[in-house]
Scaffold this active site. Structure first.
Site, mmCIF file in Angstrom:
data_model
loop_
_atom_site.group_PDB
_atom_site.id
_atom_site.type_symbol
_atom_site.label_atom_id
_atom_site.label_comp_id
_atom_site.label_asym_id
_atom_site.label_seq_id
_atom_site.Cartn_x
_atom_site.Cartn_y
_atom_site.Cartn_z
ATOM 1 N N ARG A 41 0.844 -1.182 0.085
ATOM 2 C CA ARG A 41 -0.009 0.029 -0.012
ATOM 3 C C ARG A 41 0.733 1.204 0.059
ATOM 4 O O ARG A 41 0.378 2.428 -0.489
ATOM 5 C CB ARG A 41 -0.812 0.085 1.282
ATOM 6 C CG ARG A 41 -2.035 0.988 1.127
ATOM 7 C CD ARG A 41 -2.769 0.835 2.319
ATOM 8 N NE ARG A 41 -3.659 1.958 2.775
ATOM 9 C CZ ARG A 41 -4.901 2.375 2.586
ATOM 10 N NH1 ARG A 41 -5.625 1.619 1.665
ATOM 11 N NH2 ARG A 41 -5.563 3.322 3.016
ATOM 12 N N ILE A 67 -7.601 7.389 -1.268
ATOM 13 C CA ILE A 67 -7.411 5.762 -1.163
ATOM 14 C C ILE A 67 -8.283 5.347 -0.044
ATOM 15 O O ILE A 67 -8.209 6.016 1.163
ATOM 16 C CB ILE A 67 -6.054 5.538 -1.180
ATOM 17 C CG1 ILE A 67 -5.689 4.096 -1.197
ATOM 18 C CG2 ILE A 67 -5.149 6.018 0.026
ATOM 19 C CD1 ILE A 67 -4.057 3.496 -0.979
ATOM 20 N N SER A 68 -8.877 4.251 -0.166
ATOM 21 C CA SER A 68 -10.114 4.014 0.721
ATOM 22 C C SER A 68 -9.253 3.296 1.926
ATOM 23 O O SER A 68 -8.084 2.751 1.634
ATOM 24 C CB SER A 68 -10.986 2.892 0.226
ATOM 25 O OG SER A 68 -11.711 3.352 -1.078
ATOM 26 N N GLN A 69 -9.923 3.399 3.097
ATOM 27 C CA GLN A 69 -9.304 2.626 4.286
ATOM 28 C C GLN A 69 -9.033 1.362 4.072
ATOM 29 O O GLN A 69 -9.782 0.626 3.319
ATOM 30 C CB GLN A 69 -10.574 2.981 5.157
ATOM 31 C CG GLN A 69 -10.448 2.273 6.634
ATOM 32 C CD GLN A 69 -11.640 2.311 7.292
ATOM 33 O OE1 GLN A 69 -13.001 2.169 6.866
ATOM 34 N NE2 GLN A 69 -11.461 2.232 8.657
ATOM 35 N N PRO A 70 -8.045 0.476 4.661
ATOM 36 C CA PRO A 70 -7.892 -0.735 4.252
ATOM 37 C C PRO A 70 -8.965 -1.586 4.703
ATOM 38 O O PRO A 70 -8.970 -2.390 3.737
ATOM 39 C CB PRO A 70 -6.492 -0.874 5.212
ATOM 40 C CG PRO A 70 -5.916 0.340 5.427
ATOM 41 C CD PRO A 70 -7.098 1.384 5.263
#
Ligand code: SAH
Length: 218
Positions: A41, A67-70
């Site tokens: 990431r 970028i979306s949360q993991p």
């Protein structure tokens, strides 16, 4: 550590991310956990944010996008129940991180981003992180990608108040579509399963995504 391979860096923070953020919240598909453990990431965010890449939040990627949360990347991936043979359409490539995770879970990812600078950066990121089974294009994703339809699964990483018709048409019978549905700032993660002419809808987490914007980006 193999210093020639940049993808192996930050292995410990990635393992911690699994233990602290994913496993306790119900991410249990071993293939999804394996993908989250291996996709670097930190290589998808700006170098200045690399040390924050594995924290429990979305991060800016430029052009007002994130970028979306993991956890959200893992949850959406898990909901698609991919086995490995599928062709997946993704809307909203952003920096290419979700694309990279999907590419480890299926045969090929077709990903559309409407902002050219992000699409170009995603292409560089995916190449650097060695993801080859991916096709990218810069276009309005609400129209889908007719040329390669039907898709076994569709994932939208931007939220809208309606499901674009093209996505339903381009989804294979029996296929699944995941998207954040609702008004800006108050989405719900929904999964639609296509069965002939009907769509079976299930609702999951409340969430907040950047908006799905139809039309060209100037
Ligand atoms: N999964 C991405 C998240 C990116 S945020 C990542 O891992 O980085 C969502 C992205 O959807 C934004 O980059 C935004 O530009 C894009 N987007 C919004 N509307 C779109 C549309 N109609 N077609 C294609 N991309 C769109």
């Amino acid at each position: 550590m193999n210093r020639a391979d940049p993808t192996v860096a930050f292995e410990r923070p990635r393992r911690r991310m699994l233990e602290a953020q994913l496993l306790p919240r119900g991410i249990s598909d071993p293939r999804v956990l394996d993908a989250m453990l291996h996709v670097p990431r930190h290589m998808f965010v700006n170098a200045a944010l690399a040390s924050h890449a594995y924290q429990d939040s979305a991060l800016p990627i430029g052009e007002g996008q994130t970028i979306s949360q993991p956890y959200m990347v893992a949850k959406m991936s898990q909901l698609l129940e991919l086995q490995g043979h599928e062709r997946v359409l993704e809307i909203g490539t952003g920096c290419g991180y979700q694309t990279a995770v999907l590419s480890r879970l299926c045969r090929r990812v077709y990903s559309i981003e409407r902002i050219a600078s992000l699409s170009q950066r995603a292409r560089r990121n995916l190449r650097a992180a060695r993801h080859a089974n991916v096709m990218l294009k810069c276009a309005d994703g609400t129209l889908g990608w007719d040329e390669y339809a039907p898709f076994d699964a569709i994932l939208a990483a931007a939220g809208g108040s309606a499901i674009p018709d093209a996505w339903v048409q381009q989804l294979r019978d029996g296929g699944m579509l995941i998207m954040p549905l609702g008004s800006t700032g108050a989405h719900e993660l929904i999964r639609l399963r296509k069965r002939g002419n009907t769509l079976i809808e299930e609702r999951f987490d409340s969430c907040s995504f950047v908006p799905l914007i139809a039309g060209a980006h100037s």
